[in-house]
Write a protein that holds these residues in place. Structure first.
Motif, PDB file in Angstrom:
ATOM      1  N   THR A  32      48.892  14.237  47.813  1.00 53.14           N
ATOM      2  CA  THR A  32      49.059  13.039  46.985  1.00 53.14           C
ATOM      3  C   THR A  32      50.223  13.208  46.024  1.00 53.14           C
ATOM      4  OG1 THR A  32      46.688  12.549  47.098  1.00 53.14           O
ATOM      5  CG2 THR A  32      47.933  11.522  45.315  1.00 53.14           C
ATOM      6  N   GLU A  33      50.320  14.390  45.431  1.00 53.74           N
ATOM      7  CA  GLU A  33      51.423  14.671  44.512  1.00 53.74           C
ATOM      8  C   GLU A  33      52.757  14.627  45.240  1.00 53.74           C
ATOM      9  OE1 GLU A  33      53.468  15.577  41.030  1.00 53.74           O
ATOM     10  OE2 GLU A  33      51.418  14.877  41.373  1.00 53.74           O
ATOM     11  N   ARG A  34      52.794  15.177  46.450  1.00 55.36           N
ATOM     12  CA  ARG A  34      54.024  15.150  47.246  1.00 55.36           C
ATOM     13  C   ARG A  34      54.459  13.720  47.533  1.00 55.36           C
ATOM     14  NH1 ARG A  34      56.246  19.139  50.392  1.00 55.36           N
ATOM     15  NH2 ARG A  34      56.608  17.606  52.026  1.00 55.36           N
ATOM     16  N   GLU A  35      53.505  12.869  47.887  1.00 56.23           N
ATOM     17  CA  GLU A  35      53.837  11.481  48.212  1.00 56.23           C
ATOM     18  C   GLU A  35      54.397  10.747  46.999  1.00 56.23           C
ATOM     19  OE1 GLU A  35      53.974  10.040  51.191  1.00 56.23           O
ATOM     20  OE2 GLU A  35      53.527  12.057  51.898  1.00 56.23           O
ATOM     21  N   LYS A  36      53.824  11.010  45.835  1.00 57.01           N
ATOM     22  CA  LYS A  36      54.328  10.387  44.607  1.00 57.01           C
ATOM     23  C   LYS A  36      55.750  10.857  44.311  1.00 57.01           C
ATOM     24  CE  LYS A  36      49.858   9.727  42.292  1.00 57.01           C
ATOM     25  NZ  LYS A  36      49.014  10.127  41.129  1.00 57.01           N
ATOM     26  N   LEU A  37      55.977  12.150  44.484  1.00 51.78           N
ATOM     27  CA  LEU A  37      57.306  12.705  44.231  1.00 51.78           C
ATOM     28  C   LEU A  37      58.330  12.150  45.215  1.00 51.78           C
ATOM     29  CD1 LEU A  37      56.387  16.450  43.540  1.00 51.78           C
ATOM     30  CD2 LEU A  37      57.283  14.816  41.878  1.00 51.78           C
ATOM     31  N   LYS A  38      57.931  12.011  46.478  1.00 47.44           N
ATOM     32  CA  LYS A  38      58.844  11.489  47.498  1.00 47.44           C
ATOM     33  C   LYS A  38      59.241  10.048  47.191  1.00 47.44           C
ATOM     34  CE  LYS A  38      57.430  12.506  51.744  1.00 47.44           C
ATOM     35  NZ  LYS A  38      56.463  12.825  52.836  1.00 47.44           N
ATOM     36  N   GLN A  39      58.275   9.248  46.768  1.00 45.90           N
ATOM     37  CA  GLN A  39      58.580   7.865  46.408  1.00 45.90           C
ATOM     38  C   GLN A  39      59.491   7.813  45.183  1.00 45.90           C
ATOM     39  OE1 GLN A  39      55.134   5.414  45.775  1.00 45.90           O
ATOM     40  NE2 GLN A  39      56.313   3.645  45.119  1.00 45.90           N
ATOM     41  N   LYS A  40      59.192   8.655  44.204  1.00 46.04           N
ATOM     42  CA  LYS A  40      60.001   8.698  42.986  1.00 46.04           C
ATOM     43  C   LYS A  40      61.428   9.145  43.286  1.00 46.04           C
ATOM     44  CE  LYS A  40      59.007   8.058  39.348  1.00 46.04           C
ATOM     45  NZ  LYS A  40      59.207   6.860  38.486  1.00 46.04           N
TER      46      LYS A  40
ATOM     47  N   PRO B   3      63.607  12.161  55.452  1.00 44.53           N
ATOM     48  CA  PRO B   3      62.781  10.986  55.140  1.00 44.53           C
ATOM     49  C   PRO B   3      62.761  10.622  53.659  1.00 44.53           C
ATOM     50  CG  PRO B   3      61.663  12.327  56.767  1.00 44.53           C
ATOM     51  CD  PRO B   3      62.888  13.105  56.335  1.00 44.53           C
ATOM     52  N   LEU B   4      63.094  11.578  52.782  1.00 41.28           N
ATOM     53  CA  LEU B   4      63.131  11.289  51.349  1.00 41.28           C
ATOM     54  C   LEU B   4      64.165  10.225  51.005  1.00 41.28           C
ATOM     55  CD1 LEU B   4      63.046  14.866  49.753  1.00 41.28           C
ATOM     56  CD2 LEU B   4      61.173  13.221  49.870  1.00 41.28           C
ATOM     57  N   ILE B   5      65.254  10.220  51.745  1.00 45.41           N
ATOM     58  CA  ILE B   5      66.410   9.418  51.345  1.00 45.41           C
ATOM     59  C   ILE B   5      66.759   8.322  52.344  1.00 45.41           C
ATOM     60  CG2 ILE B   5      68.246  10.762  52.457  1.00 45.41           C
ATOM     61  CD1 ILE B   5      69.798  10.694  49.850  1.00 45.41           C
ATOM     62  N   ILE B   6      66.178   8.392  53.534  1.00 50.07           N
ATOM     63  CA  ILE B   6      66.644   7.527  54.609  1.00 50.07           C
ATOM     64  C   ILE B   6      66.401   6.050  54.323  1.00 50.07           C
ATOM     65  CG2 ILE B   6      64.542   7.487  56.030  1.00 50.07           C
ATOM     66  CD1 ILE B   6      68.169   8.017  57.226  1.00 50.07           C
ATOM     67  N   SER B   7      65.315   5.718  53.614  1.00 50.38           N
ATOM     68  CA  SER B   7      65.015   4.304  53.351  1.00 50.38           C
ATOM     69  C   SER B   7      65.964   3.683  52.333  1.00 50.38           C
ATOM     70  CB  SER B   7      63.568   4.151  52.870  1.00 50.38           C
ATOM     71  OG  SER B   7      63.380   4.819  51.642  1.00 50.38           O
ATOM     72  N   VAL B   8      66.629   4.513  51.533  1.00 46.39           N
ATOM     73  CA  VAL B   8      67.556   3.992  50.522  1.00 46.39           C
ATOM     74  C   VAL B   8      68.999   4.386  50.817  1.00 46.39           C
ATOM     75  CG1 VAL B   8      65.802   3.967  48.714  1.00 46.39           C
ATOM     76  CG2 VAL B   8      67.193   6.017  49.024  1.00 46.39           C
ATOM     77  N   LEU B   9      69.220   5.021  51.962  1.00 47.05           N
ATOM     78  CA  LEU B   9      70.568   5.478  52.308  1.00 47.05           C
ATOM     79  C   LEU B   9      71.502   4.284  52.491  1.00 47.05           C
ATOM     80  CD1 LEU B   9      72.140   8.146  53.150  1.00 47.05           C
ATOM     81  CD2 LEU B   9      71.767   7.357  55.497  1.00 47.05           C
ATOM     82  N   PRO B  10      72.623   4.236  51.776  1.00 51.88           N
ATOM     83  CA  PRO B  10      73.529   3.088  51.913  1.00 51.88           C
ATOM     84  C   PRO B  10      74.362   3.161  53.189  1.00 51.88           C
ATOM     85  CG  PRO B  10      74.457   4.672  50.372  1.00 51.88           C
ATOM     86  CD  PRO B  10      73.104   5.200  50.761  1.00 51.88           C
TER      87      PRO B  10
END
Length: 241
Positions: free
Chosen positions: A138-146, A176-183
């Motif tokens: 759960t902590e990992r998921e929060k950190l990944k979103q942040k 996957p940490l960055i791919i959704s916001v990658l420009p």
């Protein structure tokens, strides 16, 4: 005896701060040997100075600035709060040029990223009745979103910084940490960066690979030619299976 202290209180009598004064031979001094001298500034309260004068020493005291506060927060490992302060006072910080708000943001990004890499991922099946692994995930998921959110806040349209962080997540296999916001535009990253990303996604996260390929096509990037080596590898992999 204890060394003399300078204690700061507000008008309500609340104790705000206390600092020991580095006075030589303070044991020989009496209360009347100390003077507090105020040197006002016509420009800014941040430039005001107070002098604690004793027979052998003069101690200079200055008001705590936003730069001091941000540095103190970082020293305490409170990077989230430091970044929020940098955002709130970004114009002042830019004018005074003592602290770059974006550098503060990148330090916050680094702290999140290091926690993600250091936090172990729990096993798929937790059969021992212990919820420690669930809490860790759960902590990992929060950190990944942040991490993704802060990337957008900090990196904005800075191509060089986006590429630096893209390489960082590639090196740790954390795309996957960055791919959704990658420009893919404003800024558009270099061909080599996209190629490295696609090469890694092709094997580790095919869904993200296809999504990014479609996004690159949407922005009229000639990915079929630019990433022919990558797609060729993908085709060969499918042929073997």
């Amino acid at each position: 005896s204890d060394p003399p202290e300078l204690k700061i209180v507000n008008r309500k009598g609340d104790w705000l701060a206390a600092d020991a004064l580095p006075i030589h031979d303070y044991e020989k001094n009496k209360a009347k040997d100390y003077q507090l001298v105020w040197s006002p500034s016509q420009y800014s309260k941040d430039e005001e100075r107070f002098y604690i004068v004793s027979p052998k020493d003069i101690v200079v005291a200055s008001p705590c600035t936003i730069e001091d506060h941000i540095k103190w927060l970082k020293d305490k490992g409170r990077f989230d709060e430091a970044w929020q302060q940098a955002l709130a006072h970004s114009e002042t910080l830019k004018l005074r040029r003592r602290i770059d708000p974006i550098n503060v943001g990148e330090e916050y990004l680094s702290s999140i990223f290091n926690k993600i890499v250091a936090t172990p991922k729990g096993p798929a099946n937790n059969t021992n009745g212990n919820d420690t692994n669930d809490a860790s995930d759960t902590e990992r998921e929060k950190l990944k979103q942040k991490f993704g959110e802060v990337c957008q806040q900090v990196l904005r349209d800075d191509k060089a910084r986006w590429e630096k962080w893209a390489l960082a997540v590639i090196s740790q296999k954390q795309l996957p940490l960055i791919i959704s916001v990658l420009p893919t535009a404003n800024p558009q990253l270099s061909q080599s960066i996209y190629q490295k990303i696609l090469n890694q996604l092709m094997y580790s996260a095919p869904k993200f690979f296809l999504n990014l390929r479609e996004k690159l096509a949407l922005f009229h990037l000639s990915y079929q030619q630019r990433y022919s080596g990558c797609f060729g590898g993908h085709q060969r992999t499918k042929a073997k299976s």
